[in-house]
Motif scaffolding. Structure first.
Motif, short mmCIF file in Angstrom:
data_model
loop_
_atom_site.label_atom_id
_atom_site.label_comp_id
_atom_site.label_asym_id
_atom_site.label_seq_id
_atom_site.Cartn_x
_atom_site.Cartn_y
_atom_site.Cartn_z
N SER A 144 0.86 -1.30 -0.13
CA SER A 144 0.02 -0.06 -0.03
C SER A 144 0.99 1.40 -0.03
CB SER A 144 -0.87 -0.12 1.04
OG SER A 144 -1.88 1.22 1.32
N PRO A 145 1.93 1.27 0.67
CA PRO A 145 2.69 2.39 0.86
C PRO A 145 3.48 2.84 -0.57
CG PRO A 145 3.17 1.44 2.82
CD PRO A 145 2.31 0.59 2.13
N LEU A 146 3.74 1.60 -1.14
CA LEU A 146 4.42 1.75 -2.56
C LEU A 146 3.31 2.49 -3.50
CD1 LEU A 146 6.11 -1.61 -2.55
CD2 LEU A 146 7.29 0.70 -1.96
N TYR A 147 2.07 1.94 -3.39
CA TYR A 147 1.19 2.50 -4.42
C TYR A 147 1.06 4.00 -4.14
CZ TYR A 147 0.17 -1.96 -6.59
OH TYR A 147 -0.01 -3.08 -7.18
N GLU A 148 1.00 4.46 -2.80
CA GLU A 148 0.72 5.72 -2.30
C GLU A 148 1.75 6.78 -2.88
OE1 GLU A 148 0.14 5.66 1.84
OE2 GLU A 148 -1.90 4.48 1.83
N ASP A 149 2.90 6.10 -2.73
CA ASP A 149 4.10 6.88 -3.06
C ASP A 149 3.75 7.12 -4.63
OD1 ASP A 149 6.76 8.18 -2.76
OD2 ASP A 149 7.51 6.42 -3.98
N SER A 150 3.65 6.12 -5.54
CA SER A 150 3.59 6.15 -6.79
C SER A 150 2.52 7.10 -7.23
CB SER A 150 3.18 5.04 -7.52
OG SER A 150 4.34 3.99 -7.40
N ALA A 151 1.37 7.12 -6.38
CA ALA A 151 0.18 8.10 -6.58
C ALA A 151 0.75 9.58 -6.45
CB ALA A 151 -1.08 7.79 -5.65
N ARG A 152 1.59 9.74 -5.22
CA ARG A 152 2.20 11.12 -5.03
C ARG A 152 3.12 11.62 -6.14
NH1 ARG A 152 2.19 9.43 0.25
NH2 ARG A 152 4.19 8.35 0.09
N ARG A 153 3.72 10.52 -6.66
CA ARG A 153 4.79 11.13 -7.68
C ARG A 153 3.92 11.35 -9.00
NH1 ARG A 153 10.33 8.10 -7.52
NH2 ARG A 153 10.45 7.69 -5.25
N ILE A 154 3.09 10.84 -9.26
CA ILE A 154 2.02 10.86 -10.67
C ILE A 154 1.40 12.36 -10.14
CG2 ILE A 154 0.12 10.21 -11.76
CD1 ILE A 154 0.92 7.28 -11.30
N GLN A 155 1.00 12.56 -9.16
CA GLN A 155 0.30 13.60 -8.94
C GLN A 155 1.26 14.85 -9.16
OE1 GLN A 155 -3.24 14.47 -8.17
NE2 GLN A 155 -2.73 16.37 -8.37
N THR A 156 2.43 14.95 -8.52
CA THR A 156 3.44 15.78 -8.49
C THR A 156 3.77 16.12 -10.19
OG1 THR A 156 4.34 15.31 -6.56
CG2 THR A 156 5.67 16.55 -8.05
N ARG A 157 4.02 15.16 -10.71
CA ARG A 157 4.23 15.28 -12.35
C ARG A 157 3.07 15.79 -12.99
NH1 ARG A 157 7.24 17.03 -15.63
NH2 ARG A 157 7.23 15.85 -17.91
N MET A 158 1.89 15.65 -12.71
CA MET A 158 0.78 16.18 -13.43
C MET A 158 0.68 17.69 -13.08
SD MET A 158 -2.22 13.36 -13.02
CE MET A 158 -3.50 14.11 -13.92
N GLU A 159 0.99 18.02 -11.71
CA GLU A 159 1.15 19.46 -11.34
C GLU A 159 2.18 20.05 -12.24
OE1 GLU A 159 1.61 19.23 -7.07
OE2 GLU A 159 -0.51 18.59 -6.82
N GLU A 160 3.47 19.76 -12.25
CA GLU A 160 4.34 20.24 -13.13
C GLU A 160 4.03 20.49 -14.49
OE1 GLU A 160 7.58 17.41 -12.86
OE2 GLU A 160 8.13 18.05 -10.86
N LEU A 161 3.10 19.30 -15.20
CA LEU A 161 2.81 19.47 -16.35
C LEU A 161 1.77 20.53 -16.64
CD1 LEU A 161 2.39 15.58 -17.62
CD2 LEU A 161 4.19 17.41 -18.42
N LEU A 220 -2.01 10.23 -17.72
CA LEU A 220 -1.68 10.09 -16.29
C LEU A 220 -2.85 9.85 -15.50
CD1 LEU A 220 1.59 12.36 -16.03
CD2 LEU A 220 1.76 9.95 -15.95
N GLN A 221 -3.89 10.55 -15.77
CA GLN A 221 -5.08 10.48 -14.94
C GLN A 221 -5.70 9.03 -14.87
OE1 GLN A 221 -7.96 12.84 -17.21
NE2 GLN A 221 -7.31 14.77 -16.33
N PRO A 222 -5.61 7.97 -15.50
CA PRO A 222 -6.12 6.65 -15.24
C PRO A 222 -4.98 6.09 -14.18
CG PRO A 222 -6.14 6.97 -17.36
CD PRO A 222 -5.57 8.34 -17.00
N CYS A 237 -3.66 3.74 -9.03
CA CYS A 237 -2.70 3.77 -7.93
C CYS A 237 -3.11 4.22 -6.52
CB CYS A 237 -1.41 4.74 -8.08
SG CYS A 237 -0.03 4.31 -9.26
N ARG A 238 -4.17 5.20 -6.49
CA ARG A 238 -4.91 5.46 -5.35
C ARG A 238 -5.78 4.11 -4.81
NH1 ARG A 238 -6.38 11.65 -6.93
NH2 ARG A 238 -4.35 12.77 -5.89
N GLN A 239 -6.51 3.58 -6.00
CA GLN A 239 -7.46 2.76 -5.72
C GLN A 239 -6.67 1.39 -5.12
OE1 GLN A 239 -9.43 2.06 -9.45
NE2 GLN A 239 -11.12 3.22 -8.98
#
Length: 77
Positions: free
Chosen positions: A7-24, A47-49, A54-56
């Motif tokens: 679970s923490p690995l998926y949470e970390d991946s979600a945070r990284r994707i969210q950060t990248r989306m904010e940059e984009l 990236l949205q799906p 990852c969150r799910q």
């Protein structure tokens, strides 16, 4: 490795994707090039799906062994 440990690995991946989306999105607001705008929007759409999944998965793996949370139970299908 247990699912709950994933679970923490998926949470970390979600945070990284969210950060990248904010940059984009920031790049999207600052660019004037139509080709760049198209590429940035396409990448955000791709990236949205991944973010949603990852969150799910973080939620599912965190509570997979909880008897009170049976949303993932195959017998309910």
């Amino acid at each position: 490795m247990k699912l709950a440990e994933m679970s923490p690995l998926y949470e970390d991946s979600a945070r990284r994707i969210q950060t990248r989306m904010e940059e984009l999105r920031l790049c999207l607001r600052t660019t004037d090039d139509p080709d760049s705008v198209c590429r940035l929007r396409r990448r955000l759409t791709e990236l949205q799906p991944l973010l949603r999944q990852c969150r799910q998965l973080a939620q599912l793996t965190a509570h997979y062994y909880d008897r009170s949370d049976r949303r993932h139970d195959a017998s309910r299908l």
